[in-house]
Design an enzyme around this catalytic site. Structure first.
Site, short mmCIF file in Angstrom:
data_model
loop_
_atom_site.label_atom_id
_atom_site.label_comp_id
_atom_site.label_asym_id
_atom_site.label_seq_id
_atom_site.Cartn_x
_atom_site.Cartn_y
_atom_site.Cartn_z
N CYS A 153 113.40 8.70 72.60
CA CYS A 153 113.21 7.37 72.00
C CYS A 153 112.62 7.50 70.59
O CYS A 153 112.73 6.58 69.79
CB CYS A 153 112.30 6.54 72.87
SG CYS A 153 110.77 7.40 73.24
N GLU A 163 120.52 2.72 68.20
CA GLU A 163 120.03 4.03 68.61
C GLU A 163 121.25 4.86 69.08
O GLU A 163 121.96 4.45 70.00
CB GLU A 163 119.09 3.77 69.79
CG GLU A 163 118.27 4.88 70.26
CD GLU A 163 117.38 4.43 71.44
OE1 GLU A 163 117.78 3.56 72.23
OE2 GLU A 163 116.27 4.98 71.56
N GLU A 190 107.89 0.46 77.13
CA GLU A 190 108.18 1.50 76.13
C GLU A 190 109.69 1.54 76.00
O GLU A 190 110.37 2.05 76.89
CB GLU A 190 107.65 2.86 76.60
CG GLU A 190 106.15 2.94 76.77
CD GLU A 190 105.41 3.11 75.46
OE1 GLU A 190 106.06 3.27 74.41
OE2 GLU A 190 104.18 3.06 75.48
N LYS A 224 109.89 3.88 90.66
CA LYS A 224 111.34 4.07 90.79
C LYS A 224 111.78 4.98 89.65
O LYS A 224 111.82 4.56 88.50
CB LYS A 224 112.09 2.74 90.69
CG LYS A 224 113.54 2.89 91.14
CD LYS A 224 114.52 2.01 90.39
CE LYS A 224 115.10 2.67 89.18
NZ LYS A 224 115.98 3.82 89.41
P1 NAP Z 1 117.70 2.24 81.16
O1 NAP Z 1 119.12 2.09 81.48
O2 NAP Z 1 116.95 1.06 80.70
O3 NAP Z 1 117.04 2.87 82.48
C1 NAP Z 1 115.67 3.14 82.56
C2 NAP Z 1 115.20 2.91 83.98
O4 NAP Z 1 115.40 1.53 84.31
C3 NAP Z 1 115.96 3.71 85.04
O5 NAP Z 1 115.09 4.07 86.06
C4 NAP Z 1 116.97 2.70 85.54
O6 NAP Z 1 117.41 2.94 86.84
C5 NAP Z 1 116.13 1.44 85.50
N1 NAP Z 1 116.90 0.21 85.53
C6 NAP Z 1 118.12 -0.04 84.99
N2 NAP Z 1 118.49 -1.32 85.25
C7 NAP Z 1 117.49 -1.88 85.97
C8 NAP Z 1 117.27 -3.16 86.55
N3 NAP Z 1 118.16 -4.15 86.45
N4 NAP Z 1 116.12 -3.37 87.22
C9 NAP Z 1 115.21 -2.40 87.35
N5 NAP Z 1 115.36 -1.17 86.83
C10 NAP Z 1 116.47 -0.91 86.14
O7 NAP Z 1 117.44 3.33 80.06
P2 NAP Z 1 118.09 4.76 79.93
O8 NAP Z 1 119.38 4.62 79.26
O9 NAP Z 1 118.04 5.47 81.22
O10 NAP Z 1 117.01 5.46 78.99
C11 NAP Z 1 117.17 5.58 77.64
C12 NAP Z 1 116.39 4.49 76.92
O11 NAP Z 1 115.01 4.65 77.16
C13 NAP Z 1 116.56 4.59 75.40
O12 NAP Z 1 116.72 3.33 74.84
C14 NAP Z 1 115.23 5.19 74.96
O13 NAP Z 1 114.90 4.92 73.64
C15 NAP Z 1 114.29 4.60 75.94
N6 NAP Z 1 113.07 5.39 76.02
C16 NAP Z 1 111.94 4.88 75.48
C17 NAP Z 1 110.77 5.61 75.50
C18 NAP Z 1 109.51 5.06 74.91
O14 NAP Z 1 108.45 5.59 75.19
N7 NAP Z 1 109.56 4.03 74.09
C19 NAP Z 1 110.76 6.89 76.09
C20 NAP Z 1 111.94 7.39 76.63
C21 NAP Z 1 113.09 6.61 76.58
P3 NAP Z 1 118.78 3.72 87.13
O15 NAP Z 1 118.61 5.07 86.56
O16 NAP Z 1 118.85 3.72 88.60
O17 NAP Z 1 119.88 2.95 86.47
#
Ligand code: NAP
Length: 486
Positions: free
Chosen positions: A292, A389, A258, A183
Site C-alpha cells: 500500500c 494504485e 488502512e 478474518k
Molecule cells: P480487499 O479486496 O479489500 O481485501 C482485503 C480483505 O477484505 C480480505 O480479507 C478480503 O477477504 C476482505 N473482504 C473483501 N470483501 C469483503 C466484504 N464485503 N466484507 C468483508 N471483508 C471483505 O483488498 P486486497 O485487494 O486483498 O488488498 C490490497 C489492498 O489493500 C490495496 O488497496 C492496498 O493498498 C491495501 N493495503 C493497505 C494497507 C495499509 O496499511 N494502508 C496495507 C496493505 C494493503 P477475501 O480475501 O476473502 O476476499
C-alpha cells in the site's frame, strides 16, 4: 509439499481456530489455497460463515472479561512469549508465507521479524498505558481519566502482508486487554493460523484470538453487524473499507481503516541520484509492487531526469524474477490473474497516451502471474497509472520543473497514505514534508515502516494509525471519573 518443508508441521493448520480449538466448518465446506508461483494446491481451509463467526465473537466476549482484569505485566509476558516463539519459528513461518503469497523467502523472513516487532512493542507499551489526573475545577472533586480496553474487536486483513498486517492489529488489541476475531485474506490463511498455533503455545487463553476462514461477505457481515463487536479494524482496498465503514454505522463501532494509496516519489535536482535510485527501487518494487506504500508515481526534476531514468533502468535490469523459494530471486509472482490484468491495463493505457517502455512491459516468460519489472518514461498525469494504485512492478517516470508544481501534482490524488522525496536541501526537506498531503513522508528514504512510528493515511487512504503508542489507543476507550465529596 509444505509438510516436508517445515521443521514443525504443527504450524500448517488446515482448520479455523475458534475458542482455542482448531475446527472445521459446520457446513463441512472447504476452500482451496494455491501457491501463486505455480498454481499448486497447498491445501484447504474451512469455509466458515456467520455461524462460526458468532461462536468466535461469543467466546471472545467471555474471554475478554477475564483478560482485561489481568495485570498489564501478565498480558505483556504472554505477548513476549508469543514474540519469542515466532522468532524461533521464523524460517517455517517464512516458508508458509512464501508458499501462499509468493514473495521471495528473504523478504518473507523480513516480514516475520517486522510482524513480530509489533508484538514486542505493544507488550512494552501496555505497561506504560497510564491514565491521567486532571487539575480539578472544584476543590472537593478529583478528576481521573482511565484507559480501558474497548472489548471485542473484529479484524479483517489482506494477502499482501499475511503476517504483519495481523500482528499490527492483534498485538495492540491484546495488549490493551481486548479479544480479537480475525478474518484473514482468502489467499493467505495459513500464516494467520500459524500465528494462532504459536499464540496458544505462548499461553494466550482460549477465545482471545480466533481465526475464522471463509467467504468474506457472511463473516464480514457478522463482524460489522454484531453489537458485541465494539471495534472493527481493517486493512485492504478503499472500496471494501468504505462498505465496512458504512456497515459499522448502525452499531456505532469504533473503526480503523488502512486502505489504498497512490504514493508520489519525488526526486529533486539537488538529490543524491544513486541514493534516490536505491530508495526508489525499494519503495516501488518491494513485494513486487504490491504494498500500500509502494511508490506509484515517480516524479523526477528535469535537470536529472535522463540520468535517473538510465540508472534506475540499468539497476532494475539486473534483478531476477522467479519462484520465491529460488535463491537470488528479487521479484515473485503477482497474487492472481486479476492483478496481472490490472498491470497490463495500466501499461496499455500509458503507452496509448504516449509513454515509452524503457524496460519490461509484458508478461514474464515464466508464465502464470509473473510479470517483467517495467519502467515507463514520458508518463503523464492523465494516464490511469497516475490516478489509480497499480499494485504491480511498474515504475512510471514523470518529468517536472519546479517544487511548487510537483507538490501540486503530488497532492492531486484522492489518496493520502505514503509519499517520498529525495533532496539534500534542508530547508526544502522541511517545506516539502509540511506541504505533502499524506499521512507519511519518507525523506531520503524508501523505507518508512517501523513499529515505533504511527502508520496510516489521510483522505481515501483511511482513518486511524497502527504502531507507535497511538496504535494502542485505537483499542481503548477513555473513561472520565469525577470523584466528589473529597
Ligand atoms: P480487499 O479486496 O479489500 O481485501 C482485503 C480483505 O477484505 C480480505 O480479507 C478480503 O477477504 C476482505 N473482504 C473483501 N470483501 C469483503 C466484504 N464485503 N466484507 C468483508 N471483508 C471483505 O483488498 P486486497 O485487494 O486483498 O488488498 C490490497 C489492498 O489493500 C490495496 O488497496 C492496498 O493498498 C491495501 N493495503 C493497505 C494497507 C495499509 O496499511 N494502508 C496495507 C496493505 C494493503 P477475501 O480475501 O476473502 O476476499
Amino acid at each position: 509439499m509444505l509438510n516436508t518443508q517445515l521443521a514443525n508441521t504443527e504450524l500448517f493448520q488446515q482448520a479455523a481456530f475458534i475458542d482455542g480449538a482448531f475446527v472445521q466448518a459446520a457446513s463441512c465446506k472447504n476452500i482451496e489455497v494455491r501457491n501463486p508461483a505455480n498454481d499448486e494446491l497447498i491445501g484447504f481451509v474451512p469455509n466458515c460463515d456467520a455461524h462460526e463467526t458468532r461462536q468466535a465473537i461469543d467466546s471472545a466476549q467471555q474471554a475478554q472479561k477475564h483478560w482485561a482484569k489481568r495485570a498489564a505485566i501478565e498480558r505483556a509476558n504472554i505477548l513476549l512469549n508469543w514474540y519469542d516463539l515466532i522468532m524461533s519459528a521464523q524460517e517455517d513461518l517464512a516458508c508458509l508465507l512464501t508458499a501462499e503469497q509468493g514473495k521471495p523467502l528473504p523478504e518473507a523472513r523480513g516480514e516475520i521479524a517486522y510482524g513480530a516487532s509489533f508484538i514486542r512493542w505493544f507488550a512494552e507499551e501496555c505497561r506504560r498505558a497510564s491514565g491521567q489526573i486532571i487539575p480539578t475545577f472544584q476543590n472537593d472533586k478529583r478528576l481521573l481519566v482511565m484507559r480501558q480496553p474497548i472489548g471485542v474487536v473484529g479484524a479483517i486483513t489482506p494477502w499482501n502482508f499475511p503476517n504483519a498486517m495481523i500482528t499490527r492489529k492483534v498485538a495492540p488489541a491484546l495488549a490493551a486487554g481486548c479479544a480479537v476475531v480475525l478474518k484473514p485474506a482468502a489467499q493467505t490463511p495459513y500464516s494467520a493460523l500459524a500465528l494462532a498455533v504459536l499464540a496458544q503455545q505462548a499461553g494466550l487463553p482460549a477465545g482471545l484470538f480466533s481465526v475464522v476462514t471463509g467467504d468474506a461477505a457472511p463473516i464480514g457481515n457478522e463482524l460489522t453487524s454484531n453489537p458485541i463487536v465494539r471495534k472493527l479494524t481493517f486493512t485492504g482496498s478503499t472500496a471494501v473499507g468504505a462498505k465496512l465503514y458504512a456497515a459499522c454505522a448502525p452499531t456505532i463501532k469504533k473503526v480503523s481503516l488502512e486502505l489504498g494509496g497512490n504514493a508520489p516519489f519525488i526526486v529533486f535536482d539537488d538529490a543524491d541520484i544513486d541514493a534516490a535510485v536505491e530508495g526508489g527501487l525499494i519503495a516501488k518494487f518491494r513485494n513486487n509492487g504490491q504494498t500500500c506504500v509502494c511508490a506509484n508515481r515517480i516524479y523526477v526534476q528535469a535537470g536529472i531526469y535522463d540520468a535517473f531514468l538510465q540508472k534506475l533502468t540499468a539497476r532494475l535490469a539486473k534483478e531476477k524474477t522467479g519462484n520465491g523459494f529460488e535463491a537470488g530471486v528479487a521479484f515473485g509472482p503477482l497474487i492472481d490473474q486479476a492483478a496481472l490484468e490490472k498491470v497490463e491495463e495500466h501499461i496499455a493505457d500509458a503507452v496509448a497516451k504516449g509513454a515509452k517502455v524503457e524496460l519490461g512491459g509484458k508478461r514474464h516468460q515464466l508464465g502464470g502471474t509473473f510479470f517483467e519489472p517495467t519502467v515507463l518514461s514520458n508518463s503523464l498525469d492523465t494516464m490511469l497509472i497516475a490516478r489509480e494504485e497499480t499494485f504491480g512492478p511498474v515504475a512510471p517516470i514523470f518529468r517536472f520543473e519546479s517544487e511548487e508544481e510537483v507538490i501540486k501534482r503530488a497532492n492531486d490524488s484522492e489518496y493520502g497514505l505514503a509519499s517520498y522525496f529525495y533532496s539534500k536541501d534542508l530547508a526544502r526537506c522541511f517545506r516539502v514534508s509540511e506541504a505533502l498531503d499524506y499521512g507519511m513522508v519518507g525523506v531520503n528514504s524508501g523505507i518508512i515502516s517501523t513499529e515505533v512510528a504511527p502508520f496510516g493515511g489521510v483522505k481515501l487512504s483511511g482513518i486511524g494509525r497502527e504502531g507507535a503508542s497511538t496504535g494502542l489507543e485505537e483499542f481503548e476507550e477513555l473513561k472520565y471519573v469525577c470523584m466528589g465529596g473529597i
